[in-house]
Design an enzyme around this catalytic site. Sequence first.
Site, mmCIF file in Angstrom:
data_model
loop_
_atom_site.group_PDB
_atom_site.id
_atom_site.type_symbol
_atom_site.label_atom_id
_atom_site.label_comp_id
_atom_site.label_asym_id
_atom_site.label_seq_id
_atom_site.Cartn_x
_atom_site.Cartn_y
_atom_site.Cartn_z
ATOM 1 N N ASP A 141 40.295 -96.523 27.121
ATOM 2 C CA ASP A 141 39.526 -95.284 27.320
ATOM 3 C C ASP A 141 40.249 -94.321 28.247
ATOM 4 O OD1 ASP A 141 37.280 -93.645 26.895
ATOM 5 O OD2 ASP A 141 36.283 -94.373 28.694
ATOM 6 N N SER A 156 33.405 -88.659 26.188
ATOM 7 C CA SER A 156 33.498 -89.545 25.025
ATOM 8 C C SER A 156 32.126 -89.708 24.376
ATOM 9 C CB SER A 156 34.019 -90.919 25.450
ATOM 10 O OG SER A 156 35.276 -90.806 26.084
ATOM 11 N N GLN A 196 38.478 -92.843 18.821
ATOM 12 C CA GLN A 196 37.442 -92.296 19.688
ATOM 13 C C GLN A 196 37.176 -90.838 19.318
ATOM 14 O OE1 GLN A 196 37.945 -91.075 24.073
ATOM 15 N NE2 GLN A 196 36.969 -93.077 24.251
#
Length: 309
Positions: free
Chosen positions: A224, A248, A298
Amino acid sequence: MDKLTDEQVARRLSDALAHRSSVPAEKLIGGLLRTLDLTADAADEFTFPALESTARERIFGGQVIAQAIIAADRTVDDEKKIHSLHSYFLRAGDETKPLHFRVHRDFDGRSISNRRVVVRQNDKVIFNLTASFQKPAEGLAHQIAMPDVLPPEQCISAMEQIARNPLVSDEQIERMSMPRPFDVRSFRPEGKSTTARQYQWFRTIAPLPDDPLIHRATLAFASDMGLLSTSMIPHGLHWTTPGLFSTSLDHAMWFHDDFRADQWICYVMDSDWTGHARGLNRGSLYTQDGILVASAVQEGMMRLIPTDD
């Protein structure tokens, strides 16, 4: 703000590195491992305690992904390993409040198990994750070759990138140079580029235990870091761009092979679309000898609010 002089960059970098190295590596890794140590409350329910204080505005998404992996794995047969996950970030989390993990055993087969993890804080769902676990199996195999990238030793450190950025104040550098358990080296094109591609090398700053689950959870944690920013490249945006809000929305991963997160991993990232205030980002994670060990995707929200100059 004008471009910084070499002397200014050197001073900022020296201060940042001194701050970042102020805590022993083993202590930082111990903190990372404690983050992955959930307390069992009841059948298929786990808790991570509140912190006394925090410098973060919200919980880092990679942390919750990693913790949900640990919670799900505790309900699965030992011989099965996580091979994929799909997750959604619903609300911002607060590190000063406990996290509650509820695991739902949606499916158990001979070779595959599926788990759903719902994470709550203050009785509100902030995150959910679905994960699949598989027994080791032999089968057809191929992978795309690792692209031609610079070795980690020739890539700029995350701290140097920050120190060179004139939009980052000295106060921001002090906050961002907080000691972290990862060493990160990055390659990102300068300014606006039609090719939305970047890569970074990362590894933990000290050895991890041999447990493969710890390495997969740690890789998920690190996956991430920086991925969302890839879709900003074609627009000449950076997390420091005034008026930019980004967060996100979801995160998916597939684990292909075993690896060690305390050895260099190359995270090759690209983005083939942005639109409707969203950007899609993809990542391939390779060992230093070119083995593709994981993939990630993502989508994030990106809103650029005009500011008064």
